[in-house]
Design a protein around this motif. Sequence first.
Motif, PDB file in Angstrom:
ATOM      1  N   PRO A 144      43.383  53.604  37.328  1.00 47.45           N
ATOM      2  CA  PRO A 144      42.567  52.513  37.877  1.00 47.45           C
ATOM      3  C   PRO A 144      41.294  52.337  37.042  1.00 47.45           C
ATOM      4  N   ARG A 145      40.726  51.133  37.085  1.00 52.69           N
ATOM      5  CA  ARG A 145      39.523  50.873  36.290  1.00 52.69           C
ATOM      6  C   ARG A 145      38.786  49.656  36.829  1.00 52.69           C
ATOM      7  N   GLU A 146      37.470  49.701  36.764  1.00 52.28           N
ATOM      8  CA  GLU A 146      36.637  48.551  37.106  1.00 52.28           C
ATOM      9  C   GLU A 146      35.975  48.033  35.841  1.00 52.28           C
TER      10      GLU A 146
ATOM     11  N   GLU B 224      44.259  48.154  39.249  1.00 49.40           N
ATOM     12  CA  GLU B 224      44.955  49.289  39.831  1.00 49.40           C
ATOM     13  C   GLU B 224      45.698  50.048  38.722  1.00 49.40           C
ATOM     14  N   ALA B 225      46.085  51.274  39.005  1.00 51.23           N
ATOM     15  CA  ALA B 225      46.828  52.068  38.024  1.00 51.23           C
ATOM     16  C   ALA B 225      48.094  51.328  37.606  1.00 51.23           C
TER      17      ALA B 225
ATOM     18  N   GLN C  34      38.771  44.601  39.397  1.00 53.89           N
ATOM     19  CA  GLN C  34      39.392  45.874  39.733  1.00 53.89           C
ATOM     20  C   GLN C  34      40.849  45.898  39.242  1.00 53.89           C
TER      21      GLN C  34
END
Length: 214
Positions: free
Chosen positions: A103-105, A134-135, A132
């Motif tokens: 995940p990453r923002e 998600e994985a 945002q």
Amino acid sequence: MIRHAALPVAALALLAGCNKSGEINIERGVGITAVRSACPVVAVPAGTGDITVFDPPASRDANAIDVTAAISNVRSTCDDTGAEVVTNVTFDVRARRARAEGPREVVLPYFITIVRGGNAVVAKRVGRVAIQFEAGQAIASVSGQASANVSRAAATLPEEVRKKLTRKRKAGDEDAAVDPLTAPDVRQAVLSATFEALVGFQLTNDQLKYNAQR
């Protein structure tokens, strides 16, 4: 959101359409009518509608592209019934990342700027949108919003100019086919009362250069 100075951009707001509050019919020759509104034109300035983030930042190699994003679906509502003309702008940001593991923002800056007369920036506000991922997700989107206020008095044409623009002319009159906007004083008055609300990514000089040269 904070206010800054900014670089000039250009446009002119004379639109065909139906009358609304704050609009006047501009007679532009026999049988030709345009509509002018106190509401600002809303647009994305050229070169600011997309952004590319590199990793490492100094690289411009295609393999170093980390995130790309673009602004789309720009929409606006305008309330010109009060002393301030209030324009609310919404838009979508669609982003793609090169590496989708985990995940990453991603936070990207954007601006809304108010331009008067096609080249005078009177205000600028900077905001941020957080996207945002998600994985395993390579593409994500988010909605953003911004607002702009313009003095109704500043966006209103002087009465003598309004009379020149709306004066009825008949076929056969000496000036029947003459566009009143060709008169320098009328054109300048229209420009001075014309505002734009422009939305785009807040880019660095390097990012602007990349967008211009690619």
